[in-house]
Design an enzyme around this catalytic site. Structure first.
Site, PDB file in Angstrom:
ATOM      1  N   TYR A 163      54.502  45.274  51.346  1.00  0.00           N
ATOM      2  CA  TYR A 163      55.306  44.561  50.374  1.00  0.00           C
ATOM      3  C   TYR A 163      56.780  45.103  50.203  1.00  0.00           C
ATOM      4  O   TYR A 163      57.032  46.187  50.039  1.00  0.00           O
ATOM      5  CB  TYR A 163      54.581  44.774  48.910  1.00  0.00           C
ATOM      6  CG  TYR A 163      53.193  44.350  48.683  1.00  0.00           C
ATOM      7  CD1 TYR A 163      52.616  43.502  49.448  1.00  0.00           C
ATOM      8  CD2 TYR A 163      52.472  44.904  47.849  1.00  0.00           C
ATOM      9  CE1 TYR A 163      51.133  43.090  49.415  1.00  0.00           C
ATOM     10  CE2 TYR A 163      50.961  44.565  47.634  1.00  0.00           C
ATOM     11  CZ  TYR A 163      50.640  43.595  48.610  1.00  0.00           C
ATOM     12  OH  TYR A 163      49.361  43.142  48.219  1.00  0.00           O
ATOM     13  N   HIS A 183      44.474  47.261  54.472  1.00  0.00           N
ATOM     14  CA  HIS A 183      44.778  46.062  53.954  1.00  0.00           C
ATOM     15  C   HIS A 183      43.864  44.973  54.691  1.00  0.00           C
ATOM     16  O   HIS A 183      43.881  43.857  54.089  1.00  0.00           O
ATOM     17  CB  HIS A 183      46.259  45.905  54.452  1.00  0.00           C
ATOM     18  CG  HIS A 183      47.011  44.962  53.470  1.00  0.00           C
ATOM     19  ND1 HIS A 183      48.426  45.150  53.281  1.00  0.00           N
ATOM     20  CD2 HIS A 183      46.677  44.116  52.632  1.00  0.00           C
ATOM     21  CE1 HIS A 183      48.665  43.893  52.399  1.00  0.00           C
ATOM     22  NE2 HIS A 183      47.723  43.245  52.064  1.00  0.00           N
ATOM     23  N   SER A 216      45.195  37.682  43.175  1.00  0.00           N
ATOM     24  CA  SER A 216      45.522  36.324  42.857  1.00  0.00           C
ATOM     25  C   SER A 216      44.189  35.801  41.802  1.00  0.00           C
ATOM     26  O   SER A 216      43.826  34.621  42.186  1.00  0.00           O
ATOM     27  CB  SER A 216      45.428  35.571  44.255  1.00  0.00           C
ATOM     28  OG  SER A 216      46.505  35.796  44.842  1.00  0.00           O
ATOM     29  N   PRO A 217      43.894  36.386  40.722  1.00  0.00           N
ATOM     30  CA  PRO A 217      42.807  36.092  39.761  1.00  0.00           C
ATOM     31  C   PRO A 217      43.232  34.798  39.203  1.00  0.00           C
ATOM     32  O   PRO A 217      42.307  34.259  38.511  1.00  0.00           O
ATOM     33  CB  PRO A 217      42.736  37.149  38.863  1.00  0.00           C
ATOM     34  CG  PRO A 217      44.025  37.886  38.992  1.00  0.00           C
ATOM     35  CD  PRO A 217      44.605  37.682  40.349  1.00  0.00           C
ATOM     36  N   GLY A 252      44.713  32.240  40.648  1.00  0.00           N
ATOM     37  CA  GLY A 252      44.675  31.219  41.800  1.00  0.00           C
ATOM     38  C   GLY A 252      46.437  30.847  41.976  1.00  0.00           C
ATOM     39  O   GLY A 252      46.525  29.692  42.229  1.00  0.00           O
ATOM     40  N   ARG A 253      46.959  32.015  42.360  1.00  0.00           N
ATOM     41  CA  ARG A 253      48.538  31.846  42.691  1.00  0.00           C
ATOM     42  C   ARG A 253      49.048  31.053  41.597  1.00  0.00           C
ATOM     43  O   ARG A 253      50.061  30.049  41.901  1.00  0.00           O
ATOM     44  CB  ARG A 253      48.759  31.386  44.091  1.00  0.00           C
ATOM     45  CG  ARG A 253      47.967  32.225  45.281  1.00  0.00           C
ATOM     46  CD  ARG A 253      48.371  31.498  46.451  1.00  0.00           C
ATOM     47  NE  ARG A 253      47.477  32.453  47.434  1.00  0.00           N
ATOM     48  CZ  ARG A 253      47.653  33.670  48.047  1.00  0.00           C
ATOM     49  NH1 ARG A 253      48.708  34.448  47.752  1.00  0.00           N
ATOM     50  NH2 ARG A 253      46.748  34.234  48.976  1.00  0.00           N
ATOM     51  N   PHE A 275      47.876  28.757  39.579  1.00  0.00           N
ATOM     52  CA  PHE A 275      47.379  27.384  39.385  1.00  0.00           C
ATOM     53  C   PHE A 275      46.487  27.191  38.295  1.00  0.00           C
ATOM     54  O   PHE A 275      46.612  26.341  37.412  1.00  0.00           O
ATOM     55  CB  PHE A 275      46.512  26.893  40.868  1.00  0.00           C
ATOM     56  CG  PHE A 275      46.155  25.404  41.005  1.00  0.00           C
ATOM     57  CD1 PHE A 275      46.979  24.650  40.622  1.00  0.00           C
ATOM     58  CD2 PHE A 275      44.788  25.124  40.569  1.00  0.00           C
ATOM     59  CE1 PHE A 275      46.831  23.079  40.530  1.00  0.00           C
ATOM     60  CE2 PHE A 275      44.276  24.004  40.646  1.00  0.00           C
ATOM     61  CZ  PHE A 275      45.428  22.820  40.457  1.00  0.00           C
TER      62      PHE A 275
END
Length: 327
Positions: A53, A122, A201-202, A204-205, A207
């Site tokens: 990152y 990773h 991403s819990p 959904g990014r 969404f």
């Protein structure tokens, strides 16, 4: 104070959900420190990062923040193995034992700590036997540089092979109402072995927050992902509309219900600890509201039915992105 849950079969616990630090502004310590301090104040002291990152910048920023905090007040999970460039010029993977040792020492230096609480692979390097990689990770525990081991985005077979070498505390994988692939084999293996599932991403990014509206996602990674393409996104939006109606009936936001659904996947053998990330304290507080959502078994099933895998349009990654991620 936020509930704490077991972390694998280690001797420490973590908050019911952690803090994904990947999106913090690398060039703005003041803003980043503000949200990290707020997280710790609220009891969310499990931070997730990786040497990839910002190519070390995220770890360095967290290291500067840790200098402002009492020693040991933050549990740090970081990752090695994903490389910004491989031999072909594209992002690559390196799980060689000598790289693991060097990567760990570099992360320790950037973070400014003597020990990393959770050290993850990773991505799996198919050219290196997982037994060799995990053996090298286990030596880091023997050296006192790491407390517990984790894997990210691996198969159930890889998890079992790794666990046979050394106990694995956690598997970090994408997992949400919108992506439930881990439920087929990986999550059952975690339950069998007592391994914590750490969903990234819990939401959904973003969404599942209900705020993307089905329009273009701009120039970020989402613009390359099949399920975010215009036709697919419009059809997937219909599922989020149902989630929004459900959430409205409960008196919570769609994001809070989506996180609560993940928290509802906890059982006596496996903690499920989502790591939503945010740059803003108000969103962090909203995420905390998920702890107030009470979902019955029937409601958990209802949400799972709305987001049945066959109802979702588009793959998680394009072929190119999947290859780059080593998936």
């Amino acid at each position: 104070m936020i509930e704490r849950v077991p972390f694998g079969r280690t001797d420490f616990t973590v908050p019911a959900f952690g803090f994904g630090a990947a999106g913090l502004p690398a060039d703005d310590d003041a803003s980043a420190f503000k949200v990290m301090a707020h997280a710790v104040e609220k009891g969310i002291n499990f931070f997730d990062t990786a040497d990839l990152y910002g190519i070390g910048l995220n770890e360095s920023q967290i290291g500067r923040f840790l200098k402002t905090m009492p020693a040991g007040s933050v549990i740090i999970g970081t990752k090695y193995g994903s490389m910004p460039k491989g031999e072909n010029g594209l992002p690559g993977v390196n799980n060689k034992p000598e790289h693991i040792q060097a990567a760990c020492e570099a992360s320790l230096k950037r973070l400014g700590v003597d020990v990393i609480d959770v050290y993850y692979m990773h991505r799996r390097d198919p050219d290196v036997p997982v037994e060799e990689s995990v053996g090298a990770m286990a030596r880091l525990i023997e050296q006192g540089k790491v407390r517990a081991l984790g894997l990210s985005e691996v198969s159930a077979a890889t998890l079992r092979a790794a666990y046979a070498v050394h106990p694995i505390a956690a598997v970090e994988s994408e997992y949400s109402l919108w992506w439930r692939g881990v439920e087929d084999e990986v999550l059952p293996a975690c339950r069998e072995l007592g391994v914590t599932m750490v969903p990234f991403s819990p939401l959904g990014r973003s969404f599942l927050t209900g705020k993307l509206s089905g329009s273009s996602t701009g120039s970020d990674l989402r613009s390359t992902l099949p399920r975010f393409q215009a036709d697919a996104l419009a059809k997937n939006q219909l599922l989020v509309d149902q989630l929004a109606l459900f959430a409205q009936g409960k008196g919570f936001t769609t994001a809070q219900v989506a996180l609560a659904w993940l928290l509802g996947q906890n059982d006596a053998t496996t903690s499920v600890v989502p790591i939503p990330g945010t740059k803003r304290t108000e969103y962090l507080d909203q995420n905390l509201g998920a702890l107030e959502v009470k979902l019955t078994p029937d409601e958990l099933d209802e949400l799972a039915t709305i987001f049945a895998p066959e109802a979702i349009v588009g793959d998680r990654y394009s072929e190119v992105e999947a290859a780059r991620a080593g998936l």
